[in-house]
Scaffold this motif. Sequence first.
Motif, short mmCIF file in Angstrom:
data_model
loop_
_atom_site.label_atom_id
_atom_site.label_comp_id
_atom_site.label_asym_id
_atom_site.label_seq_id
_atom_site.Cartn_x
_atom_site.Cartn_y
_atom_site.Cartn_z
N ARG A 121 47.41 49.02 -3.95
CA ARG A 121 46.82 48.61 -4.87
C ARG A 121 46.68 46.96 -5.18
O ARG A 121 45.74 46.25 -5.52
CB ARG A 121 47.07 49.31 -6.33
N GLU A 122 48.00 46.39 -4.94
CA GLU A 122 48.10 44.97 -5.26
C GLU A 122 47.07 44.32 -4.20
O GLU A 122 46.75 43.04 -4.49
CB GLU A 122 49.36 44.45 -5.10
N HIS A 123 47.32 44.78 -2.91
CA HIS A 123 46.66 44.11 -1.73
C HIS A 123 45.13 44.04 -1.89
O HIS A 123 44.47 43.28 -2.02
CB HIS A 123 47.00 44.62 -0.63
N GLU A 124 44.76 45.28 -2.58
CA GLU A 124 43.23 45.44 -3.01
C GLU A 124 42.77 44.63 -4.10
O GLU A 124 41.81 43.87 -4.11
CB GLU A 124 43.01 46.95 -3.02
N SER A 125 43.65 44.58 -4.96
CA SER A 125 43.40 43.66 -6.09
C SER A 125 43.23 42.18 -5.80
O SER A 125 42.51 41.17 -6.35
CB SER A 125 44.12 43.86 -7.47
N GLN A 126 44.27 41.87 -4.68
CA GLN A 126 44.11 40.21 -4.53
C GLN A 126 42.87 40.22 -3.66
O GLN A 126 42.23 39.12 -3.64
CB GLN A 126 45.32 39.98 -3.78
N GLU A 127 42.46 40.97 -2.73
CA GLU A 127 41.23 40.85 -1.97
C GLU A 127 39.97 40.69 -2.90
O GLU A 127 38.94 40.22 -2.60
CB GLU A 127 41.04 42.07 -0.89
N GLY A 128 40.22 41.61 -4.03
CA GLY A 128 38.89 41.71 -4.74
C GLY A 128 38.98 40.31 -5.61
O GLY A 128 37.91 39.95 -6.01
N SER A 130 39.74 37.50 -4.65
CA SER A 130 39.42 36.13 -3.87
C SER A 130 38.11 36.22 -3.24
O SER A 130 37.08 36.97 -3.56
CB SER A 130 40.28 35.91 -2.67
#
Length: 130
Positions: A121-128, A130
């Motif tokens: 989830r953290e990885h997806e939120s960081q990609e979203g 940027s």
Amino acid sequence: MTPPSDNGSHGLRNAGDDAFQLTVDYVKQETVEPLRGLGRFLGYGIVGSFALAFGILLILLGVLRLLQTETGTTLTGHWSWVPYAVVILLGVGVIGVAVWRITAGPGKAKLPAAVARRQAREHESQEGAS
């Protein structure tokens, strides 16, 4: 006699009363009833833990009595401390097993999956972002 004319104020008042009652019922449903269930769960858990502790205490006392009476003169005099040491070691062993089972319980197996989901989830939120 004819009923009084409804100018809308009674309908609005009834709707407000209904909304308030609905809110109160919802709060009771979502807070009071789960707390009752939690209280029941905790009550049975506390009573069960006291019963288990009392039972283990009686078993340890029985082992002490067994060692004191059934060993004859072997554990008397300067060796009279041995039954107490054996019972203390058994008690520490029971505590150790309990701590081991609590820390390595079923939640431990679920922990890596939960950590992986959180990282995803953290990885997806960081990609979203940027």
